[in-house]
Design a protein around this motif. Structure first.
Motif, PDB file in Angstrom:
ATOM      1  N   LEU A 122      50.395  57.480  44.038  1.00 30.37           N
ATOM      2  CA  LEU A 122      49.150  57.247  44.781  1.00 30.37           C
ATOM      3  C   LEU A 122      47.963  57.891  44.071  1.00 30.37           C
ATOM      4  O   LEU A 122      46.876  57.304  44.005  1.00 30.37           O
ATOM      5  CB  LEU A 122      49.291  57.804  46.201  1.00 30.37           C
ATOM      6  CG  LEU A 122      50.238  57.043  47.133  1.00 30.37           C
ATOM      7  CD1 LEU A 122      50.368  57.764  48.467  1.00 30.37           C
ATOM      8  CD2 LEU A 122      49.753  55.616  47.354  1.00 30.37           C
ATOM      9  N   GLU A 123      48.158  59.101  43.543  1.00 27.96           N
ATOM     10  CA  GLU A 123      47.053  59.788  42.856  1.00 27.96           C
ATOM     11  C   GLU A 123      46.586  58.953  41.661  1.00 27.96           C
ATOM     12  O   GLU A 123      45.383  58.800  41.438  1.00 27.96           O
ATOM     13  CB  GLU A 123      47.502  61.174  42.401  1.00 27.96           C
ATOM     14  CG  GLU A 123      46.425  61.978  41.697  1.00 27.96           C
ATOM     15  CD  GLU A 123      45.247  62.344  42.609  1.00 27.96           C
ATOM     16  OE1 GLU A 123      44.149  62.589  42.077  1.00 27.96           O
ATOM     17  OE2 GLU A 123      45.438  62.365  43.855  1.00 27.96           O
ATOM     18  N   HIS A 126      44.677  55.953  43.022  1.00 26.04           N
ATOM     19  CA  HIS A 126      43.379  56.322  43.591  1.00 26.04           C
ATOM     20  C   HIS A 126      42.382  56.679  42.496  1.00 26.04           C
ATOM     21  O   HIS A 126      41.185  56.395  42.616  1.00 26.04           O
ATOM     22  CB  HIS A 126      43.553  57.506  44.553  1.00 26.04           C
ATOM     23  CG  HIS A 126      44.387  57.164  45.762  1.00 26.04           C
ATOM     24  ND1 HIS A 126      44.943  58.108  46.602  1.00 26.04           N
ATOM     25  CD2 HIS A 126      44.778  55.953  46.253  1.00 26.04           C
ATOM     26  CE1 HIS A 126      45.612  57.508  47.553  1.00 26.04           C
ATOM     27  NE2 HIS A 126      45.536  56.202  47.371  1.00 26.04           N
ATOM     28  N   GLU A 127      42.866  57.296  41.420  1.00 24.60           N
ATOM     29  CA  GLU A 127      41.980  57.605  40.290  1.00 24.60           C
ATOM     30  C   GLU A 127      41.414  56.333  39.668  1.00 24.60           C
ATOM     31  O   GLU A 127      40.340  56.354  39.067  1.00 24.60           O
ATOM     32  CB  GLU A 127      42.740  58.409  39.229  1.00 24.60           C
ATOM     33  CG  GLU A 127      43.006  59.851  39.625  1.00 24.60           C
ATOM     34  CD  GLU A 127      43.860  60.569  38.589  1.00 24.60           C
ATOM     35  OE1 GLU A 127      44.388  59.889  37.675  1.00 24.60           O
ATOM     36  OE2 GLU A 127      44.006  61.799  38.692  1.00 24.60           O
ATOM     37  N   HIS A 129      40.739  53.704  41.490  1.00 24.39           N
ATOM     38  CA  HIS A 129      40.056  53.014  42.603  1.00 24.39           C
ATOM     39  C   HIS A 129      40.902  51.900  43.212  1.00 24.39           C
ATOM     40  O   HIS A 129      40.372  50.864  43.634  1.00 24.39           O
ATOM     41  CB  HIS A 129      38.707  52.454  42.124  1.00 24.39           C
ATOM     42  CG  HIS A 129      37.877  53.453  41.379  1.00 24.39           C
ATOM     43  ND1 HIS A 129      37.341  54.576  41.974  1.00 24.39           N
ATOM     44  CD2 HIS A 129      37.529  53.514  40.054  1.00 24.39           C
ATOM     45  CE1 HIS A 129      36.676  55.278  41.073  1.00 24.39           C
ATOM     46  NE2 HIS A 129      36.780  54.670  39.895  1.00 24.39           N
ATOM     47  N   VAL A 131      43.601  51.295  46.273  1.00 26.13           N
ATOM     48  CA  VAL A 131      44.224  51.823  47.486  1.00 26.13           C
ATOM     49  C   VAL A 131      45.368  50.882  47.875  1.00 26.13           C
ATOM     50  O   VAL A 131      45.201  49.665  47.876  1.00 26.13           O
ATOM     51  CB  VAL A 131      43.199  51.936  48.636  1.00 26.13           C
ATOM     52  CG1 VAL A 131      43.851  52.469  49.900  1.00 26.13           C
ATOM     53  CG2 VAL A 131      42.042  52.835  48.209  1.00 26.13           C
ATOM     54  N   GLY A 188      40.379  54.072  52.988  1.00 24.63           N
ATOM     55  CA  GLY A 188      40.274  54.626  51.643  1.00 24.63           C
ATOM     56  C   GLY A 188      41.557  55.326  51.260  1.00 24.63           C
ATOM     57  O   GLY A 188      42.594  55.165  51.921  1.00 24.63           O
ATOM     58  N   PRO A 189      41.520  56.138  50.210  1.00 25.13           N
ATOM     59  CA  PRO A 189      42.729  56.819  49.741  1.00 25.13           C
ATOM     60  C   PRO A 189      43.427  57.646  50.810  1.00 25.13           C
ATOM     61  O   PRO A 189      44.655  57.732  50.833  1.00 25.13           O
ATOM     62  CB  PRO A 189      42.204  57.702  48.603  1.00 25.13           C
ATOM     63  CG  PRO A 189      40.986  56.999  48.106  1.00 25.13           C
ATOM     64  CD  PRO A 189      40.366  56.386  49.322  1.00 25.13           C
ATOM     65  N   ASP A 192      46.219  56.048  52.739  1.00 23.11           N
ATOM     66  CA  ASP A 192      47.532  56.072  52.076  1.00 23.11           C
ATOM     67  C   ASP A 192      48.247  57.390  52.327  1.00 23.11           C
ATOM     68  O   ASP A 192      49.470  57.432  52.468  1.00 23.11           O
ATOM     69  CB  ASP A 192      47.362  55.861  50.567  1.00 23.11           C
ATOM     70  CG  ASP A 192      47.076  54.414  50.196  1.00 23.11           C
ATOM     71  OD1 ASP A 192      47.261  53.532  51.062  1.00 23.11           O
ATOM     72  OD2 ASP A 192      46.676  54.166  49.038  1.00 23.11           O
ATOM     73  N   SER A 259      43.356  65.000  48.571  1.00 16.05           N
ATOM     74  CA  SER A 259      43.864  64.026  47.616  1.00 16.05           C
ATOM     75  C   SER A 259      45.391  64.014  47.673  1.00 16.05           C
ATOM     76  O   SER A 259      46.018  64.908  48.268  1.00 16.05           O
ATOM     77  CB  SER A 259      43.410  64.386  46.189  1.00 16.05           C
ATOM     78  OG  SER A 259      44.015  65.604  45.784  1.00 16.05           O
TER      79      SER A 259
END
Length: 633
Positions: A122-123, A126-127, A129, A131, A188-189, A192, A259
């Motif tokens: 996921l990180e 998300h980095e 952009h 989701v 948004g992130p 998740d 995060s």
């Protein structure tokens, strides 16, 4: 029927794996790179919607930019045969939902590493952009070697928009959606992270935090109710782990982890035995969402704008007190004392820091983790652990250390140890009965090597695998050599051609069949020398060497054949007082046969006419002993 179809002149459909509301999923073979792939083919109702297809391609191209060990890669997206398709990495294994059902619930030691890998995926997304929007155990795959692979990144957005278009409802697994998703708000992130918390909750307890009779009932619980603490449901779950889950599942996104990495960091503390470092204080919102009374802004005279307050209700302002000289000196003295105390404390702290004891760093390479921990404890040193596969270092033994051995180090230093998980293992596939090409692909996909040899086999077609070693289903280290024996088909032999002359056609066919040969072309010709159906000549001469399986062409008589001729045979039986048996055997174009067979008295005289055809031989036997042998005519 899709099986056997090929997209992009390279992706061949091999078998159907399953289907969903948006697509049908197949196992395929990338014939260009010789590897297995997963092919998702859009259903017709979506494929005909140009707006949906445009969003689908855009989202797929965005997700294709992701490259992470815990994310299923997207290789290609295209359109062919009036179908839109997506080509993805093929993962051999099962999804997390199936594993939870099989196990009932997972231990923290097993669940936490899975959750950490999900969060790393996921990180990374998300980095970039991206989701996910639909994190659930069904979209989390577990490979044969225990690695986590998250799939369907970004596709949930497209599926949700399409379903809104067709039915006005939102898709997704309501058991895992965040409160903002349930409200229909933008996500948004951190949405998740909420879903990841639900997944970890289910792994550890075997149950979902919210369940109801309808999707709406479950969605309302996500919005309004607090989930039961996992530690209250399962005693073995540490309080710190429950705190991580409940923080991820906060209703307000601002109170969740900042995060995926931050959440993973706390889980890593738990996994490495540093739970005490986790902040267990629950954060509070700066402003209350409840309705409160706010005092009106007052004018210069102390009353609300435009209103006067009666004199009796006015409160006189407090009088300012002046400090007496004695009080001033007292305050100064107290300040000096505090300053001296702080200075002494800082001096003691710095002195303690710089005077920390030293220890010699032990050499832990190759030692067991238990031994390494004991040595570090004895030396008074702290450590951290990371794990890695290794081809030669045994499982739970030290591969390397971040501080070189035998150095004198301060006891405040922390040494990092890399611990072996042993060789990275994979499961041997079953390649028996497959072609050699298919076997190579199967072994490559499992990171195994193949040692191929050939052997004759009467029962297995040429090019097909007869046997393998190790057998299928065994877990072995990656790069293990698998011995594979491929059939060369039936072994062919050289043998001498039999003599078919004078043999009848059916007799000749049987002789050839017993030897692994057969009649090729049988040409008929008239003949006065050979009877009908007799072999007059053969293309391959008797005695010549031929290969097993060959065909031989022959000429066959259609008649009328030779006329019978007569030969006179005379013989005197010895006058010895005993009876004797006399037999006359004829060998000619008709073959070998007995024309005369009788017992005679001593002294008898035999005079017998014997028929023969073409050229032949007549043998006379007395009591099974050859008496006369003559060729005729």
């Amino acid at each position: 029927m899709m099986i056997g179809k090929k997209f992009g002149n390279r992706y061949e459909i091999i078998e159907k794996l399953g289907s969903g509301g948006m697509s049908i999923v197949y196992k395929g073979l990338d014939t260009l790179l010789n590897r297995w792939v997963t092919i998702k083919v859009l259903r017709e109702q979506f494929a005909s919607d140009e707006d949906f297809v445009r969003r689908f391609h855009r989202e797929a191209q965005s997700v294709a930019s992701l490259s992470h060990i815990n994310i299923v890669s997207i290789y290609d997206v295209g359109f062919e045969l009036d179908l839109h398709y997506l080509v993805m990495e093929y993962v051999e294994g099962r999804n997390l939902k199936e594993y939870i059902r099989e196990q009932g619930k997972l231990t923290p030691e097993e669940a936490v590493p899975i959750a950490i890998q999900i969060l790393h995926a996921l990180e990374h997304a998300h980095e970039h952009h991206v989701v996910h929007r639909d994190i659930k155990p069904h979209n989390i795959l577990l490979t044969m070697d225990g690695r986590v692979k998250v799939t369907d990144f970004g596709i949930a957005r497209v599926a949700n928009e399409a379903t809104m278009t067709y039915s006005g409802t939102m898709v997704g697994s309501v058991q895992y959606i965040s409160p903002e998703q349930a409200k229909g708000l933008s996500v948004g992130p951190k949405s998740d992270l909420y879903s990841a918390g639900v997944v970890l909750y289910e792994m550890l307890t075997g149950h979902l935090p919210f369940e109801g009779e309808s999707p709406i009932a479950v969605a309302l619980q996500h919005i309004q109710e607090e989930p039961p603490s996992p530690s209250a449901l399962v005693e073995d779950i540490p309080m710190e782990l429950s705190h991580v889950i409940l923080k991820a599942m906060e209703k307000n996104p601002d109170l969740r982890y900042a995060s995926a990495d931050a959440m993973a960091f706390d889980l890593e503390k738990i996994y490495t035995g540093k739970s005490h470092e986790i902040n267990m204080i629950k954060e509070k919102q700066n402003l209350s969402e409840d309705t409160v009374e706010i005092p009106a802004v007052r004018s210069g005279n102390g009353s609300p704008e435009g209103k006067k307050i009666p004199e009796e209700e006015k409160t006189p302002p407090p009088k300012k007190k002046k400090l007496k000289p004695q009080a001033t000196w007292g305050i100064i003295g107290a300040a000096v004392l505090i300053f001296l105390l702080l200075g002494w404390g800082a001096y003691a702290l710095l002195t303690g820091f710089f005077n920390v004891g030293e220890a010699r760093m032990p050499d832990m390479r190759g030692k067991s983790l238990i031994e390494a921990k004991a040595e570090l404890k004895e030396a008074g040193l702290e450590h951290t652990l990371t794990y890695s596969f290794h081809d030669t270092i045994k499982k739970d033994h030290v591969i390397s250390q971040t501080i070189e051995p035998n150095q004198m180090v301060k006891k405040t230093n922390v040494v990092g140890l890399v611990i072996s998980n042993g060789p990275k293992t994979t499961r041997v596939p079953n390649v028996v009965g497959k072609t050699q090409r298919e076997a190579v692909v199967e072994l490559n996909n499992r990171n195994l090597q193949g040692d191929f040899s050939e052997a004759f086999d009467d029962r297995v077609p040429a090019g097909t695998v007869i046997s393998q070693q190790p057998e299928a289903g065994v877990d072995v280290p990656e790069k293990t050599m698998v011995t594979v024996v491929v059939s060369k088909g039936k072994e062919l032999k050289y043998l001498p051609m039999p003599d078919l002359l004078n043999k009848y056609l059916d007799e000749a066919e049987k002789i050839l069949k017993d030897l692994g040969l057969s009649i090729g072309k049988a040409e008929e010709r008239e003949s006065n020398e050979y009877f009908p159906s007799q072999i007059m000549s053969q293309e391959i001469k008797a005695g010549d060497m031929v290969l097993e399986g060959d065909k031989v062409n022959v000429q066959v008589s259609s008649g009328p054949g030779p006329m019978a001729q007569m030969a006179r045979v005379t013989y005197d039986i010895p006058p010895d007082g005993e009876t004797h048996r006399l037999r006359i055997i004829v060998s000619d174009l008709k073959g070998e046969r007995t024309e005369y067979d009788r017992v005679h008295q001593p002294g008898d005289f035999i005079d017998q006419q014997v028929p023969f055809f073409g050229k032949g031989k007549i043998d006379v036997y007395v009591d099974d002993e050859l008496g006369i042998s003559e060729n005729v005519p």
